[in-house]
Scaffold this motif. Structure first.
Motif, PDB file in Angstrom:
ATOM      1  N   LEU A 189     -26.713 109.356 -37.355  1.00 35.52           N
ATOM      2  CA  LEU A 189     -25.750 109.347 -36.250  1.00 35.52           C
ATOM      3  C   LEU A 189     -26.387 108.916 -34.938  1.00 35.52           C
ATOM      4  CD1 LEU A 189     -23.502 112.491 -36.823  1.00 35.52           C
ATOM      5  CD2 LEU A 189     -23.015 110.095 -37.342  1.00 35.52           C
ATOM      6  N   MET A 190     -27.715 108.954 -34.869  1.00 37.33           N
ATOM      7  CA  MET A 190     -28.379 108.532 -33.632  1.00 37.33           C
ATOM      8  C   MET A 190     -28.235 107.032 -33.388  1.00 37.33           C
ATOM      9  SD  MET A 190     -29.358 111.212 -32.194  1.00 37.33           S
ATOM     10  CE  MET A 190     -30.354 110.531 -30.874  1.00 37.33           C
ATOM     11  N   ARG A 191     -27.688 106.306 -34.354  1.00 39.33           N
ATOM     12  CA  ARG A 191     -27.445 104.875 -34.124  1.00 39.33           C
ATOM     13  C   ARG A 191     -26.417 104.656 -33.019  1.00 39.33           C
ATOM     14  NH1 ARG A 191     -24.921 106.180 -38.931  1.00 39.33           N
ATOM     15  NH2 ARG A 191     -22.661 105.837 -39.075  1.00 39.33           N
ATOM     16  N   TYR A 192     -25.673 105.715 -32.697  1.00 37.48           N
ATOM     17  CA  TYR A 192     -24.666 105.593 -31.647  1.00 37.48           C
ATOM     18  C   TYR A 192     -25.239 105.840 -30.254  1.00 37.48           C
ATOM     19  CZ  TYR A 192     -21.196 105.705 -35.401  1.00 37.48           C
ATOM     20  OH  TYR A 192     -20.457 105.414 -36.516  1.00 37.48           O
ATOM     21  N   SER A 235     -14.406 112.518 -15.885  1.00 34.74           N
ATOM     22  CA  SER A 235     -15.646 112.640 -16.656  1.00 34.74           C
ATOM     23  C   SER A 235     -15.359 113.185 -18.049  1.00 34.74           C
ATOM     24  CB  SER A 235     -16.651 113.534 -15.929  1.00 34.74           C
ATOM     25  OG  SER A 235     -16.127 114.828 -15.714  1.00 34.74           O
ATOM     26  N   THR A 236     -14.423 114.136 -18.127  1.00 32.91           N
ATOM     27  CA  THR A 236     -14.048 114.703 -19.426  1.00 32.91           C
ATOM     28  C   THR A 236     -13.466 113.634 -20.337  1.00 32.91           C
ATOM     29  OG1 THR A 236     -13.612 116.868 -18.439  1.00 32.91           O
ATOM     30  CG2 THR A 236     -12.616 116.418 -20.593  1.00 32.91           C
ATOM     31  N   ARG A 237     -12.593 112.793 -19.769  1.00 27.49           N
ATOM     32  CA  ARG A 237     -11.988 111.729 -20.567  1.00 27.49           C
ATOM     33  C   ARG A 237     -13.013 110.691 -20.990  1.00 27.49           C
ATOM     34  NH1 ARG A 237      -6.929 111.273 -16.387  1.00 27.49           N
ATOM     35  NH2 ARG A 237      -5.680 113.005 -17.249  1.00 27.49           N
ATOM     36  N   ALA A 238     -13.971 110.401 -20.125  1.00 27.92           N
ATOM     37  CA  ALA A 238     -15.011 109.435 -20.458  1.00 27.92           C
ATOM     38  C   ALA A 238     -15.877 109.942 -21.605  1.00 27.92           C
ATOM     39  CB  ALA A 238     -15.874 109.150 -19.237  1.00 27.92           C
ATOM     40  N   ILE A 239     -16.251 111.223 -21.547  1.00 25.98           N
ATOM     41  CA  ILE A 239     -17.062 111.815 -22.611  1.00 25.98           C
ATOM     42  C   ILE A 239     -16.273 111.836 -23.919  1.00 25.98           C
ATOM     43  CG2 ILE A 239     -18.159 113.931 -23.423  1.00 25.98           C
ATOM     44  CD1 ILE A 239     -18.820 114.523 -20.457  1.00 25.98           C
ATOM     45  N   ALA A 240     -15.000 112.216 -23.838  1.00 25.03           N
ATOM     46  CA  ALA A 240     -14.163 112.253 -25.040  1.00 25.03           C
ATOM     47  C   ALA A 240     -14.005 110.871 -25.652  1.00 25.03           C
ATOM     48  CB  ALA A 240     -12.791 112.838 -24.701  1.00 25.03           C
ATOM     49  N   ALA A 241     -13.853 109.854 -24.807  1.00 30.35           N
ATOM     50  CA  ALA A 241     -13.708 108.487 -25.303  1.00 30.35           C
ATOM     51  C   ALA A 241     -14.964 108.052 -26.050  1.00 30.35           C
ATOM     52  CB  ALA A 241     -13.428 107.530 -24.148  1.00 30.35           C
ATOM     53  N   PHE A 242     -16.139 108.429 -25.526  1.00 28.30           N
ATOM     54  CA  PHE A 242     -17.387 108.092 -26.209  1.00 28.30           C
ATOM     55  C   PHE A 242     -17.516 108.851 -27.521  1.00 28.30           C
ATOM     56  CE2 PHE A 242     -21.823 109.379 -27.042  1.00 28.30           C
ATOM     57  CZ  PHE A 242     -22.315 108.143 -27.421  1.00 28.30           C
ATOM     58  N   GLU A 243     -17.210 110.150 -27.493  1.00 26.34           N
ATOM     59  CA  GLU A 243     -17.372 110.963 -28.694  1.00 26.34           C
ATOM     60  C   GLU A 243     -16.459 110.495 -29.827  1.00 26.34           C
ATOM     61  OE1 GLU A 243     -16.850 115.009 -27.498  1.00 26.34           O
ATOM     62  OE2 GLU A 243     -18.948 115.222 -26.874  1.00 26.34           O
ATOM     63  N   ARG A 244     -15.309 109.933 -29.475  1.00 26.19           N
ATOM     64  CA  ARG A 244     -14.402 109.446 -30.517  1.00 26.19           C
ATOM     65  C   ARG A 244     -14.970 108.236 -31.248  1.00 26.19           C
ATOM     66  NH1 ARG A 244     -10.208 111.193 -26.961  1.00 26.19           N
ATOM     67  NH2 ARG A 244     -10.182 109.203 -25.856  1.00 26.19           N
ATOM     68  N   THR A 245     -15.974 107.601 -30.676  1.00 25.97           N
ATOM     69  CA  THR A 245     -16.588 106.450 -31.347  1.00 25.97           C
ATOM     70  C   THR A 245     -17.740 106.864 -32.258  1.00 25.97           C
ATOM     71  OG1 THR A 245     -18.277 105.988 -29.638  1.00 25.97           O
ATOM     72  CG2 THR A 245     -16.073 105.061 -29.295  1.00 25.97           C
ATOM     73  N   VAL A 246     -18.170 108.123 -32.157  1.00 30.36           N
ATOM     74  CA  VAL A 246     -19.295 108.598 -32.964  1.00 30.36           C
ATOM     75  C   VAL A 246     -18.735 109.096 -34.296  1.00 30.36           C
ATOM     76  CG1 VAL A 246     -21.252 110.191 -33.087  1.00 30.36           C
ATOM     77  CG2 VAL A 246     -20.529 109.241 -30.882  1.00 30.36           C
ATOM     78  N   LEU A 247     -18.745 108.237 -35.275  1.00 26.90           N
ATOM     79  CA  LEU A 247     -18.125 108.542 -36.554  1.00 26.90           C
ATOM     80  C   LEU A 247     -19.155 108.585 -37.678  1.00 26.90           C
ATOM     81  CD1 LEU A 247     -15.029 106.170 -36.291  1.00 26.90           C
ATOM     82  CD2 LEU A 247     -15.110 108.622 -35.781  1.00 26.90           C
ATOM     83  N   ALA A 248     -19.091 109.641 -38.462  1.00 30.81           N
ATOM     84  CA  ALA A 248     -19.907 109.693 -39.668  1.00 30.81           C
ATOM     85  C   ALA A 248     -19.223 108.822 -40.712  1.00 30.81           C
ATOM     86  CB  ALA A 248     -20.010 111.138 -40.163  1.00 30.81           C
ATOM     87  N   ASN A 249     -19.830 107.695 -41.043  1.00 33.36           N
ATOM     88  CA  ASN A 249     -19.207 106.798 -42.019  1.00 33.36           C
ATOM     89  C   ASN A 249     -20.209 106.209 -43.000  1.00 33.36           C
ATOM     90  OD1 ASN A 249     -20.488 104.789 -40.457  1.00 33.36           O
ATOM     91  ND2 ASN A 249     -18.624 104.445 -39.250  1.00 33.36           N
ATOM     92  N   GLN A 250     -21.446 106.755 -42.982  1.00 32.03           N
ATOM     93  CA  GLN A 250     -22.472 106.254 -43.888  1.00 32.03           C
ATOM     94  C   GLN A 250     -23.036 107.372 -44.767  1.00 32.03           C
ATOM     95  OE1 GLN A 250     -23.316 102.971 -44.173  1.00 32.03           O
ATOM     96  NE2 GLN A 250     -21.683 102.550 -42.708  1.00 32.03           N
ATOM     97  N   SER A 251     -22.263 108.412 -44.983  1.00 30.45           N
ATOM     98  CA  SER A 251     -22.731 109.488 -45.852  1.00 30.45           C
ATOM     99  C   SER A 251     -22.694 109.019 -47.302  1.00 30.45           C
ATOM    100  CB  SER A 251     -21.850 110.722 -45.684  1.00 30.45           C
ATOM    101  OG  SER A 251     -20.569 110.491 -46.257  1.00 30.45           O
ATOM    102  N   PRO A 252     -23.480 109.637 -48.190  1.00 27.90           N
ATOM    103  CA  PRO A 252     -23.474 109.236 -49.598  1.00 27.90           C
ATOM    104  C   PRO A 252     -22.081 109.260 -50.226  1.00 27.90           C
ATOM    105  CG  PRO A 252     -25.367 110.622 -49.172  1.00 27.90           C
ATOM    106  CD  PRO A 252     -24.541 110.637 -47.912  1.00 27.90           C
ATOM    107  N   PHE A 253     -21.282 110.273 -49.897  1.00 32.05           N
ATOM    108  CA  PHE A 253     -19.938 110.357 -50.480  1.00 32.05           C
ATOM    109  C   PHE A 253     -19.067 109.193 -50.023  1.00 32.05           C
ATOM    110  CE2 PHE A 253     -15.524 112.180 -50.384  1.00 32.05           C
ATOM    111  CZ  PHE A 253     -15.345 112.227 -51.765  1.00 32.05           C
ATOM    112  N   GLN A 254     -19.168 108.825 -48.759  1.00 31.38           N
ATOM    113  CA  GLN A 254     -18.386 107.697 -48.248  1.00 31.38           C
ATOM    114  C   GLN A 254     -18.839 106.383 -48.876  1.00 31.38           C
ATOM    115  OE1 GLN A 254     -19.333 108.871 -44.243  1.00 31.38           O
ATOM    116  NE2 GLN A 254     -17.188 109.281 -43.749  1.00 31.38           N
TER     117      GLN A 254
END
Length: 221
Positions: free
Chosen positions: A193-196, A14-33
């Motif tokens: 980030l809720m798009r994830y 379960s820990t690995r499954a949660i970690a695998a999901f969290e690694r896909t949650v990336l902030a990539n639409q911030s104004p600076f980016q």
């Protein structure tokens, strides 16, 4: 029939499954980016001024580099921990006594004196959404952290002999502090980030929570 798993195996899975999901949650639409990708309208003049403080007079980039502004570029595992004199978890007497090993931060783990009171550098994207700052939760806003580092007076007297040499008064003006706050809170925040959040999960159970009260409250019975 499903195979039987031990509690430890289930925990690891379960820990690995949660970690695998969290690694896909990336902030990539911030104004600076977006600005880095060529959208010169993504940041306001004030945000750009704050970026100039971040990369200039503020010296923030000395510790906050890399894709997530979480460590110096090319740093080894031992070089992403810094001592900047933050208060411990028990500073407000809510947590209670903190074991010495925890109080010493990385030093309590490595047993190496030069690691005492060092804690991991946090990533900065969407930092403002956390609401509690410092490894001991001794700050309530990004501004408080900036003002603390601008003044460079350690909260934890015991850490004085172990402070990072870069922990020095910055001499930022009030305008520079305001601009830097704007950069950290606005430019480095991905607003969606809720798009994830998945619309469903394979089990068919509630996406967010699965206890009966939450299912009822969230309308996912």
């Amino acid at each position: 029939a499903f195979p039987e798993y031990s509690r430890d195996e289930l925990h690891k899975s379960s820990t690995r499954a949660i970690a695998a999901f969290e690694r896909t949650v990336l902030a990539n639409q911030s104004p600076f980016q977006l600005w880095l990708r060529g959208n010169t309208d993504a940041m306001s003049e004030r945000e750009i001024a704050g970026a100039e403080v971040f990369f200039g007079d503020g010296g923030c980039v000395a510790c906050h580099q890399g894709a997530a502004f979480s460590s110096p570029v090319g740093a080894t595992a031992d070089q992403v921990f810094f001592s900047v004199g933050f208060a411990d978890l028990d500073f407000n007497e809510i947590i209670g006594g903190v074991p010495d090993a925890v109080r010493l931060g990385r030093g309590g783990f490595t047993q190496v004196e030069e690691d005492n009171y060092k804690f991991k550098v946090p990533q900065l994207y969407n930092l403002v959404d956390i609401g509690v700052f410092g490894h001991g939760g001794s700050f309530g806003s990004v501004r408080e952290v900036i003002e603390y580092k601008n003044n460079a007076v350690p909260q934890n007297d015991a850490s004085t002999d172990f402070l990072d040499p870069r922990f020095q008064p910055l001499g930022l003006t009030s305008q520079q502090v305001d601009d830097l706050v704007e950069f950290l809170e606005v430019s480095l925040r991905d607003p969606d980030l809720m798009r994830y959040e998945p619309t469903s999960v394979p089990s068919g159970l509630c996406v967010i929570n699965n206890d009966s009260t939450s299912r009822s409250d969230l309308g996912c019975d």
